[in-house]
Design an enzyme around this catalytic site. Sequence first.
Site, PDB file in Angstrom:
ATOM      1  N   CYS A 287       0.818  -1.205   0.000  1.00  0.00           N
ATOM      2  CA  CYS A 287       0.000   0.000   0.000  1.00  0.00           C
ATOM      3  C   CYS A 287       0.859   1.265   0.000  1.00  0.00           C
ATOM      4  CB  CYS A 287      -0.995  -0.019   1.157  1.00  0.00           C
ATOM      5  SG  CYS A 287      -2.404   1.094   0.898  1.00  0.00           S
TER       6      CYS A 287
ATOM      7  N   HIS B   6      -3.734  -5.326   0.688  1.00  0.00           N
ATOM      8  CA  HIS B   6      -3.210  -5.643   2.026  1.00  0.00           C
ATOM      9  C   HIS B   6      -3.173  -7.159   2.255  1.00  0.00           C
ATOM     10  CE1 HIS B   6      -2.972  -1.616   3.928  1.00  0.00           C
ATOM     11  NE2 HIS B   6      -3.817  -1.321   2.956  1.00  0.00           N
TER      12      HIS B   6
ATOM     13  N   GLU C 101      -1.318  -8.702   4.261  1.00  0.00           N
ATOM     14  CA  GLU C 101      -1.006  -9.007   5.665  1.00  0.00           C
ATOM     15  C   GLU C 101      -2.256  -9.351   6.473  1.00  0.00           C
ATOM     16  OE1 GLU C 101      -2.484  -4.877   6.018  1.00  0.00           O
ATOM     17  OE2 GLU C 101      -1.282  -5.944   4.528  1.00  0.00           O
TER      18      GLU C 101
END
Length: 259
Positions: free
Chosen positions: A113, A220, A222
Amino acid sequence: MTSQPLVGLPTDHKQIGAHPFLAVGEKYIRAVVDGAGAMPVLLPTLDPALPLREFLRRVDGVLLTGSVSNIEPHHYSDESSYEGNLLDPRRDATNLALIPLAMDMGVPLLAICRGFQEVNVALGGSLYQKVHEQPGFLDHRERPDDPLDVQYGPAHDIALAPDGLLARWAGVERVKVNSLHGQGVRRLGRDLIVEATAPDGLIEAFRHDGPGFLLGVQWHPEWRVAGNPFYLSIFQAFGAACRERAERRARERPPPRAA
């Protein structure tokens, strides 16, 4: 066998009450542990900056995280920053200097990002400050009032480059990802190769055309990385690159002197 590789995470500079804090979101730290199988260490973004070369000598990889802040536009254009734009000049100063140095030193980089945008800017690219105001582009922002599971849930498909790393790891040419960003790549940076695009053509991922590991993604991965095989494959590949560097550094380390 070597110990866990060390992954550095540059911090965000935040004002919480009367005090400044240096922080990294727990989800990124968790993904380094659970996804990359590595040990996270934080790089404080101080002013003046800490010696970056010395830090990079001691780590086996760097994760550039997302953030609520944006890169100051003077780093990539002559545009003014819009009113209400959240900025983090300390992070800009640290990461825009760290990226080319890490590449030169062969340190694996995974950028997410804001970190994805930092890589693009560090390599001479530019950004749209507001993608949703550009003709022909979708609104890629999350709705902040939604629960986190909705904000980070699947938002749109991305097309993976047929000859790219992501397509190889995913085993398909199209996957669905989350979307939580207002800015995006306008002009691609030097020697970056597109790995994925959104339905509106916005670049969603790139890799560097050179030796070493440098992958950037706009979404994202993660988020709950262990439960998403595609997201997990990204962190596992990053972790493998970090372990290779750790093993290489161990081989190059001089043996201890005899007593």
